[in-house]
Structure formats: structure tokens, C-alpha cells
Write a protein that holds these residues in place. Structure first.
Motif, PDB file in Angstrom:
ATOM      1  N   LEU A   1       0.808  -1.219   0.000  1.00 32.43           N
ATOM      2  CA  LEU A   1       0.000   0.000   0.000  1.00 32.43           C
ATOM      3  C   LEU A   1       0.845   1.274   0.000  1.00 32.43           C
ATOM      4  O   LEU A   1       0.418   2.306  -0.514  1.00 32.43           O
ATOM      5  N   PHE A   2       2.049   1.185   0.561  1.00 29.22           N
ATOM      6  CA  PHE A   2       2.812   2.393   0.838  1.00 29.22           C
ATOM      7  C   PHE A   2       3.958   2.613  -0.151  1.00 29.22           C
ATOM      8  O   PHE A   2       4.682   1.675  -0.487  1.00 29.22           O
ATOM      9  N   THR A   3       4.117   3.867  -0.582  1.00 30.38           N
ATOM     10  CA  THR A   3       5.319   4.248  -1.315  1.00 30.38           C
ATOM     11  C   THR A   3       6.497   4.268  -0.329  1.00 30.38           C
ATOM     12  O   THR A   3       6.292   4.287   0.888  1.00 30.38           O
ATOM     13  N   PRO A   4       7.750   4.290  -0.834  1.00 30.57           N
ATOM     14  CA  PRO A   4       8.866   4.535   0.078  1.00 30.57           C
ATOM     15  C   PRO A   4       8.669   5.892   0.773  1.00 30.57           C
ATOM     16  O   PRO A   4       8.210   6.841   0.147  1.00 30.57           O
ATOM     17  N   HIS A   5       8.971   5.969   2.046  1.00 31.26           N
ATOM     18  CA  HIS A   5       8.847   7.202   2.851  1.00 31.26           C
ATOM     19  C   HIS A   5       7.388   7.604   3.093  1.00 31.26           C
ATOM     20  O   HIS A   5       7.116   8.757   3.423  1.00 31.26           O
ATOM     21  N   ALA A   6       6.452   6.670   2.943  1.00 33.43           N
ATOM     22  CA  ALA A   6       5.035   6.988   3.165  1.00 33.43           C
ATOM     23  C   ALA A   6       4.749   7.133   4.661  1.00 33.43           C
ATOM     24  O   ALA A   6       5.491   6.654   5.521  1.00 33.43           O
ATOM     25  N   TRP A   7       3.620   7.801   4.939  1.00 35.77           N
ATOM     26  CA  TRP A   7       3.131   7.983   6.303  1.00 35.77           C
ATOM     27  C   TRP A   7       1.799   7.255   6.473  1.00 35.77           C
ATOM     28  O   TRP A   7       0.953   7.296   5.581  1.00 35.77           O
ATOM     29  N   ALA A   8       1.650   6.600   7.633  1.00 35.25           N
ATOM     30  CA  ALA A   8       0.368   6.015   8.026  1.00 35.25           C
ATOM     31  C   ALA A   8      -0.145   6.795   9.229  1.00 35.25           C
ATOM     32  O   ALA A   8       0.567   6.956  10.224  1.00 35.25           O
ATOM     33  N   TYR A   9      -1.392   7.284   9.135  1.00 43.84           N
ATOM     34  CA  TYR A   9      -1.964   8.140  10.175  1.00 43.84           C
ATOM     35  C   TYR A   9      -3.287   7.534  10.636  1.00 43.84           C
ATOM     36  O   TYR A   9      -4.151   7.244   9.810  1.00 43.84           O
ATOM     37  N   ASP A  10      -3.445   7.349  11.935  1.00 42.31           N
ATOM     38  CA  ASP A  10      -4.709   6.864  12.490  1.00 42.31           C
ATOM     39  C   ASP A  10      -5.340   7.988  13.301  1.00 42.31           C
ATOM     40  O   ASP A  10      -4.696   8.558  14.187  1.00 42.31           O
ATOM     41  N   MET A  11      -6.590   8.338  13.001  1.00 43.40           N
ATOM     42  CA  MET A  11      -7.260   9.392  13.765  1.00 43.40           C
ATOM     43  C   MET A  11      -7.512   8.975  15.215  1.00 43.40           C
ATOM     44  O   MET A  11      -7.724   9.825  16.076  1.00 43.40           O
ATOM     45  N   MET A  12      -7.494   7.681  15.495  1.00 42.70           N
ATOM     46  CA  MET A  12      -7.594   7.194  16.868  1.00 42.70           C
ATOM     47  C   MET A  12      -6.210   7.263  17.530  1.00 42.70           C
ATOM     48  O   MET A  12      -5.194   7.397  16.857  1.00 42.70           O
ATOM     49  N   TYR A  13      -6.204   7.162  18.858  1.00 45.74           N
ATOM     50  CA  TYR A  13      -4.925   7.178  19.572  1.00 45.74           C
ATOM     51  C   TYR A  13      -5.065   6.387  20.857  1.00 45.74           C
ATOM     52  O   TYR A  13      -6.169   6.090  21.316  1.00 45.74           O
ATOM     53  N   GLY A  14      -3.939   6.040  21.441  1.00 47.03           N
ATOM     54  CA  GLY A  14      -3.944   5.316  22.705  1.00 47.03           C
ATOM     55  C   GLY A  14      -2.533   5.216  23.234  1.00 47.03           C
ATOM     56  O   GLY A  14      -1.575   5.689  22.598  1.00 47.03           O
ATOM     57  N   ALA A  15      -2.368   4.598  24.397  1.00 50.15           N
ATOM     58  CA  ALA A  15      -1.037   4.422  24.971  1.00 50.15           C
ATOM     59  C   ALA A  15      -0.186   3.513  24.079  1.00 50.15           C
ATOM     60  O   ALA A  15       1.030   3.683  23.974  1.00 50.15           O
ATOM     61  N   GLU A  16      -0.842   2.552  23.431  1.00 54.00           N
ATOM     62  CA  GLU A  16      -0.163   1.631  22.505  1.00 54.00           C
ATOM     63  C   GLU A  16      -0.551   1.981  21.069  1.00 54.00           C
ATOM     64  O   GLU A  16      -1.634   2.536  20.841  1.00 54.00           O
ATOM     65  N   PRO A  17       0.299   1.646  20.088  1.00 54.92           N
ATOM     66  CA  PRO A  17      -0.086   1.871  18.688  1.00 54.92           C
ATOM     67  C   PRO A  17      -1.377   1.144  18.348  1.00 54.92           C
ATOM     68  O   PRO A  17      -1.626   0.033  18.833  1.00 54.92           O
ATOM     69  N   THR A  18      -2.203   1.760  17.534  1.00 63.12           N
ATOM     70  CA  THR A  18      -3.463   1.144  17.120  1.00 63.12           C
ATOM     71  C   THR A  18      -3.195  -0.071  16.232  1.00 63.12           C
ATOM     72  O   THR A  18      -2.083  -0.258  15.726  1.00 63.12           O
ATOM     73  N   VAL A  19      -4.216  -0.872  16.033  1.00 64.43           N
ATOM     74  CA  VAL A  19      -4.086  -2.057  15.170  1.00 64.43           C
ATOM     75  C   VAL A  19      -3.642  -1.659  13.770  1.00 64.43           C
ATOM     76  O   VAL A  19      -2.786  -2.319  13.158  1.00 64.43           O
ATOM     77  N   PHE A  20      -4.193  -0.559  13.247  1.00 63.23           N
ATOM     78  CA  PHE A  20      -3.804  -0.082  11.913  1.00 63.23           C
ATOM     79  C   PHE A  20      -2.324   0.287  11.874  1.00 63.23           C
ATOM     80  O   PHE A  20      -1.607  -0.079  10.939  1.00 63.23           O
ATOM     81  N   LEU A  21      -1.836   0.987  12.883  1.00 64.01           N
ATOM     82  CA  LEU A  21      -0.419   1.380  12.905  1.00 64.01           C
ATOM     83  C   LEU A  21       0.489   0.177  13.113  1.00 64.01           C
ATOM     84  O   LEU A  21       1.589   0.110  12.546  1.00 64.01           O
TER      85      LEU A  21
END
Length: 274
Positions: free
Chosen positions: A204-224
Motif C-alpha cells: 500500500l505504501f510508497t517509500p517514505h510513506a506515512w500512516a496516520y490513524d485518527m484514533m490514539y492510545g497508549a499503545e499503537p493502534t491495530v492499523f499502525l
């Protein structure tokens, strides 16, 4: 007597808004109070009217009341009309209610804070609910080369793309319609809260791509957690929360707080909470 503000939601116990706005108020030496208010699911308008009657000057609105807030406003900002949702209420001098949405501004400012380029980039947004609708106009104002919205229910994403097609190159479709690689991938679904991950292609990602999740928590989200091993740089939505709050604060008080120390304090509070 201090000016009164609050955040309405249901549930509301988890909200960080009181912490954020309390810090903004201290930092900018504003004479104000900010509380969290649990509104009944079917009684948001009455809760707002009671708050105003008691001297309330403005409020933030979180799940599930952004549509209710939109409906009760006497006047709306252009961006709130586009989003069909309101997260910031202001009592005007004439007692009328003005509504705005700061979610999209919060996302774009957080991307800029972290140096995430959007202009001339290929951007994928996952989801087609209210959170995504609220951020599309500000994202498109950054002039991406292409913005693609995908959703489990393809029709919702296709409709969103049509609604915003006058602002740039926007395409919509189902998850199976994802083609090619993207420079910025934004998860706008609440799937991370339930530990659920939409089916996404590994490449899915190009080199140097960013993944952003609008959710947040103490641990990385499942998507991240999924995106990291596939080469993406990772960001969660904590900064978006702080930046949208700063924009609301500016609308109320006409002073812009420094978000950096509040970001640090909020991250620390997450890391040390139960």
C-alpha cells in the motif's frame, strides 16, 4: 465570574478535553472554566440550552452529538456546512448559537507539525463516516495530487467523493478498489477501537510513506501495528485532538495557545494511565 465552557458527549468519562483546555486557559491566563458534561442520548439540545441558560459561553461536542449540534445551530461556518457536523458551539452576543467544526483543521495542522507533505501527494482515506467527512475539505485545500476515499460500503465512499469533487481530484470506492501505492494513508474508521483492521493490500505504501490513524492510545493502534512492518512512518490522532481543541479555543477566546507542551503532557498522561 469566570466564563464557562464544556464538552458534551455520551460517554464522556474518557474525554481529554478538560485537561487540554484547562492547560490552554492557564497558559494564556484566561478567566474561564471548562467541564465535561454527560448529555442524554436523546436530550442533547435540552442539555445545551440548559448550559446556556446557566451562563455557558461555548462548548465542544463529541460522539454521538455532532449531528445534533449541527441541527440546532442558528448559523454555521462554511466548513461546518460542508462537513454536516459541528464540534464547536459559540453563544453569540445576541444569544444565537453559532456552529463550527475544527476537526479537519486539527488534522491538517497535525500533519504540518510533523512535516507530513500532502501537496502533490497521493492520499488514501479509509472510512466514510462523519470523521472523514469533516476532514476532506481541509485535506483537499492542501492540493494533493489525488485523494481516494475507500470504505467497506462502497456507495458511501462514492457519494463522499461526489460531494467534494468540486474541490479537487477525489475518487471513492470499496476496499477492493484500492489501486497502486500512496504517500499518505489515513485511517478515519473507528475500527482500531475494536481491534478490527480493514483488509488492505500489503503493497500500500510508497517509500517514505506515512500512516496516520485518527484514533490514539497508549499503545499503537491495530492499523499502525499493521502499517509499521510495511515500511510506513507512523502517527496517531493525539496531535489532531490537541490541534482541533486549539482551534476551538481560538474561536472562543481570540488567542492561540501553544500546542507543543500540551501534546507532551497528554502523551505522558496516556503512558502513565491505567
Amino acid at each position: 465570574m469566570a466564563d464557562r465552557y464544556c464538552v458534551f458527549g455520551n460517554p464522556i468519562k474518557h474525554s481529554k478535553s478538560s485537561l487540554i483546555h484547562g492547560e490552554f486557559g492557564r497558559q494564556t491566563q484566561q478567566d474561564m472554566t471548562y467541564t465535561s458534561e454527560l448529555a442524554p442520548i436523546d436530550g442533547f439540545a435540552a442539555a445545551w440550552q440548559a448550559f446556556v441558560a446557566e451562563g455557558g459561553r461555548g462548548a465542544n461536542v463529541t460522539v454521538p452529538f455532532k449531528g445534533d449540534a449541527f441541527a440546532l445551530c442558528d448559523t454555521l461556518s462554511h466548513r461546518a456546512e460542508r462537513a454536516q457536523a459541528v464540534n464547536t458551539l459559540i453563544v453569540g452576543g445576541n444569544g444565537r448559537t453559532y456552529g463550527d467544526t475544527t476537526d479537519g483543521v486539527g488534522l491538517v495542522r497535525d500533519l504540518a507539525y510533523h512535516g507530513v507533505p500532502v501537496q502533490d501527494k497521493r492520499v488514501l482515506v479509509i472510512g466514510a463516516g462523519g470523521a472523514v467527512r469533516s476532514v476532506l475539505e481541509p485535506l483537499l485545500a492542501e492540493k494533493p495530487d489525488e485523494l481516494v476515499v475507500v470504505n467497506r460500503t462502497a456507495e458511501k465512499a462514492i457519494q463522499l467523493a461526489k460531494d467534494f469533487s468540486d474541490l479537487g481530484d477525489v475518487k471513492g470506492g470499496g476496499l477492493d478498489a484500492i489501486e497502486g501505492q500512496f504517500d499518505v494513508v489515513i485511517n478515519g474508521t473507528s475500527a482500531s477501537l475494536s481491534g478490527d483492521l480493514p483488509p488492505l493490500p500489503d503493497q500500500l505504501f510508497t517509500p517514505h510513506a506515512w500512516a496516520y490513524d485518527m484514533m490514539y492510545g497508549a499503545e499503537p493502534t491495530v492499523f499502525l501495528q499493521w502499517a509499521g512492518p510495511r515500511g510506513a512512518k507512523l502517527l496517531d490522532g493525539l496531535g489532531m485532538l490537541v490541534e482541533q481543541a486549539a482551534e476551538s479555543f481560538f474561536l472562543w477566546r481570540n488567542v492561540r495557545p501553544d500546542t507543543a507542551p500540551v501534546r507532551s503532557q497528554l502523551r505522558q498522561s496516556l503512558n502513565f494511565s491505567d
